[in-house]
Design an enzyme around this catalytic site. Structure first.
Site, PDB file in Angstrom:
ATOM      1  N   CYS A 103     -28.928  24.074  53.642  1.00 47.46           N
ATOM      2  CA  CYS A 103     -27.781  22.854  53.080  1.00 47.46           C
ATOM      3  C   CYS A 103     -28.494  21.469  53.270  1.00 47.46           C
ATOM      4  O   CYS A 103     -28.576  20.856  52.252  1.00 47.46           O
ATOM      5  CB  CYS A 103     -26.402  23.023  53.824  1.00 47.46           C
ATOM      6  SG  CYS A 103     -25.842  24.688  53.839  1.00 47.46           S
ATOM      7  N   HIS A 141     -22.026  17.290  54.488  1.00 49.16           N
ATOM      8  CA  HIS A 141     -23.014  17.849  55.522  1.00 49.16           C
ATOM      9  C   HIS A 141     -24.242  16.951  55.646  1.00 49.16           C
ATOM     10  O   HIS A 141     -25.264  17.657  55.955  1.00 49.16           O
ATOM     11  CB  HIS A 141     -23.462  19.311  55.231  1.00 49.16           C
ATOM     12  CG  HIS A 141     -23.841  20.048  56.414  1.00 49.16           C
ATOM     13  ND1 HIS A 141     -24.229  21.271  56.371  1.00 49.16           N
ATOM     14  CD2 HIS A 141     -23.883  19.740  57.713  1.00 49.16           C
ATOM     15  CE1 HIS A 141     -24.799  21.750  57.548  1.00 49.16           C
ATOM     16  NE2 HIS A 141     -24.330  20.841  58.509  1.00 49.16           N
TER      17      HIS A 141
END
Ligand SMILES: *[C@@H]1O[C@H](CO)[C@@H](O)[C@H](O)[C@H]1NC(C)=O
Ligand SMILES: *[C@@H]1O[C@H](CO)[C@@H](O)[C@H](O)[C@H]1NC(C)=O
Ligand SMILES: *[C@@H]1O[C@H](CO)[C@@H](O)[C@H](O)[C@H]1NC(C)=O
Length: 603
Positions: free
Chosen positions: A96, A157
């Site tokens: 990610c 994130h």
């Protein structure tokens, strides 16, 4: 060579546009053919989390349910039917944090310091100091300068703070978004409080080892100092002891406290839920997205919906549980598709269908390691080998990519050319009337001419597949022959047939004893062998030496364009720091629930 080529062609393209523009300006006319679309489109960018290319109906996932031939993702498939489907759409990283950094900046994550040289390749804490550096430019920042209203709904994130709890230096609002609602972190099993800790598991080996090493070092220094064996400054001993303590605390708190530290929801700079209420998140996110569209229908907007689906623990509302033929994971995929449908409805309802550029993709491939017992909890990567976390294998980086813009882009077109998630950056920037930054390398190439069919080939000749900061593989689209070659210099050691690929490690490593190096590289012809099953050799492939040499040169050229930058995922930047922990109470008593009193919506 590579850079000259692409930079050159890009400039030529721009110059042509300019000459064209001047020509028509002289005539006092500005037809549509010249400036591709005079009115600035809206952008709805949807990014799924951990979705495999094989999960999506229009990429081949059909299923029989109740005796009826049934596509599992009707809304995403509908998007492809009305738009353009990309079959060789590649993420810049197979996990990610770096993949998302590349998506937002149009640059390989190694350029922004978001590629890790340790085993920890994603940010581990809301309270760590790493994140997308403030001097990186996202497409959102440029669009805001172009008068767009910009929002991020969902997962971020990419860090929160740098030096203090409220500096928000990495926060979405500091990266060009006017509005943020969602998770500054990512979903994890820990968010649900179930007994399969994801974060703690990936931390445990290294953390315990480092903690022991630090304790040992502190003791040695202390004894040495006290017995006058050698001289060290007290400062150093104390610093080291504090580091060790922090390290230990962050490892320890990864077990019980992650839920409070990491699983939180924010609206702009404010924390609204700590820990977050998972049952409500899906409907809250949808409500936020739809109301943003309504609020901004009269001005150009950029809405980036960064879905929490289909990451573990697969939070699925009751309505979708048990609906699919593929267990909880399949249910979650179907719910995600339904969410996409609701977003499209929101656009259509406001009459924005033809003025909105919609993009759908996944941040990387499905996770082969995610399972509980016999149940697979991670995505399906179809015919492609490998998955999430693996640097070079197709399964980790080849993702769905669909663009819809009725009236401008053809409907139902399929493009097999090499494209990247990083291409969204220049594409969106150009369409909004902005300019990409000139003071840095941009790796993405504008997609519009390819999507409209005015050019045959994408702007990519070589693409580099990193695992953290390590280059694992390179692909080369040899334009004259049309062949797509891929050379792997390093591959993770994993068992494709076993239920859990790199099971036991949580995620495959990028270096060390978990990888194999190949010299000469493993070479594949991707058009003939998309599953990367049969490596070519000098005996079977007459061009073997020529191709590997050419790719080697491209790597050299690419390396020359890299400059050292601060490492955002260094061990120091990626440990939990209490003074950076976002907290909605008085630290360490962080607890709040601002959303609970609101009326139930959509679901
Ligand atoms: C469809 O996806 C599921 C997982 O989401 C997978 O188990 C199944 O094998 C896939 N089917 C096909 C035909 O690819
Ligand atoms: C939207 O575009 C489609 C496809 O070009 C066209 O058929 C339709 O009339 C357009 N709708 C509006 C409202 O302009
Ligand atoms: C951002 O700042 C860092 C450190 O100051 C520097 O190394 C890097 O080159 C800068 N990046 C850009 C894109 O200017």
């Amino acid at each position: 060579m590579y850079l000259f080529y692409t930079k050159g062609s890009h400039e030529v393209y721009q110059r042509k546009q300019w000459i064209c523009l001047k020509f028509w300006l002289i005539l006092g006319l500005l037809p549509r053919t010249c400036v591709s679309n005079p009115s600035k489109p809206n952008f709805l960018l949807i990014l799924a989390d951990d979705l495999g290319i094989g999960d999506v109906g229009c990429y081949g996932n059909d299923t029989i349910r109740d005796g009826i031939f049934f596509f599992r993702t009707p809304n995403i498939d509908g998007l492809a039917k009305e738009g353009v489907r990309l079959t060789q759409h590649i993420a810049a990283a197979a996990v990610c944090t770096p993949s998302r950094a590349a998506f937002l900046t149009g640059r390989y994550p190694i350029r922004s310091g978001m590629a890790s040289s340790t085993q920890r390749r994603i940010l581990f804490w809301n309270g760590c100091s790493g994140g997308l550096p403030p001097n990186e430019t996202t497409f959102a920042r440029i669009l805001r300068q172009q008068g767009y209203s910009t929002a991020l709904i969902g997962k971020w994130h990419m860090g929160v703070n740098c030096k203090s709890r409220h500096d928000h230096c990495h926060h979405p609002l500091n990266h060009g978004f006017d509005y943020f609602y969602g998770m500054p972190f990512t979903l994890l099993n820990e968010c649900q409080g179930i007994d399969d800790p994801e974060l703690a598991k990936s931390l445990q080996d290294t953390y315990w080892l480092y903690t022991q090493m630090i304790i040992l070092a502190v003791l040695t220094l202390l004894i040495g100092k006290l017995t006058n064996l050698f001289s060290v400054k007290w400062k150093i001993v104390i610093c080291l002891a504090i580091c060790g303590l922090l390290y230990f605390i962050s490892w320890f708190s990864s077990y019980g406290l992650t839920k409070y530290w990491n699983c939180i929801l924010m609206r702009n700079h404010d924390i609204t839920e700590q820990p977050m209420n998972l049952e409500k998140t899906t409907s809250n996110m949808l409500k936020e997205a739809v109301s943003f569209i309504e609020r901004n229908k009269h001005r150009p907007f950029l809405l980036f919906v960064s879905l929490l689906h289909v990451h573990t623990p697969l939070i699925t509302t009751e309505k979708f549980q048990g609906r699919s033929r593929h267990g909880l994971y399949g249910d979650n995929v179907e719910e995600m598709d339904w969410m996409v449908g609701r977003l499209l409805d929101g656009i259509d309802k406001e009459g924005l269908k033809n003025s909105t550029f919609i993009y759908f993709a996944s941040d990387h491939g499905g996770s082969l390691e995610a399972h509980r017992g016999n149940a697979q909890l991670g995505g399906w990567n179809g015919i492609y080998k490998g998955g999430k976390g693996m640097g070079g294998w197709e399964g980790g980086i080849r993702v769905p990519g669909i663009v819809r813009w009725p009236g401008v882009l053809p409907a139902g077109a399929v493009i097999h050319e090499l494209t990247s998630l990083m291409d969204i950056f220049p594409t969106v920037v150009h369409l909004a009337g902005g300019e990409v930054p000139q003071d840095r390398v941009i790796d993405g190439r504008t997609l519009l001419p390819l999507l409209r069919g005015t050019v045959q080939h994408s702007g990519h000749e070589f693409m580099f597949h990193y695992c953290g900061a390590f280059l694992h593989a390179v692909r080369w689209h040899q334009k004259d022959s049309g062949t797509v070659w891929k050379a792997h210099y390093t591959t993770p050691v994993f068992q494709p047939e076993a239920s859990g690929a790199c099971f036991g490690r949580g995620i495959c490593p990028c270096f060390g004893d978990g990888v194999t190096h190949h010299d000469p590289p493993l070479l594949f012809d991707l058009l003939k062998d998309p599953s990367e099953a049969n490596p070519l050799s000098a005996d079977t492939e007459p061009l073997f030496d020529v191709v590997t040499r050419r790719i080697g040169e491209a790597v050299e050229e690419h390396r020359k364009t890299l400059t050292p930058v601060p490492q955002q995922l260094s061990p120091y930047n990626n440990i939990w720091k209490p003074w950076l922990q976002p907290c909605c109470g008085t630290f360490p008593f962080c607890w709040c629930d601002e959303e609970s009193n609101k009326a139930d919506g959509i679901l």
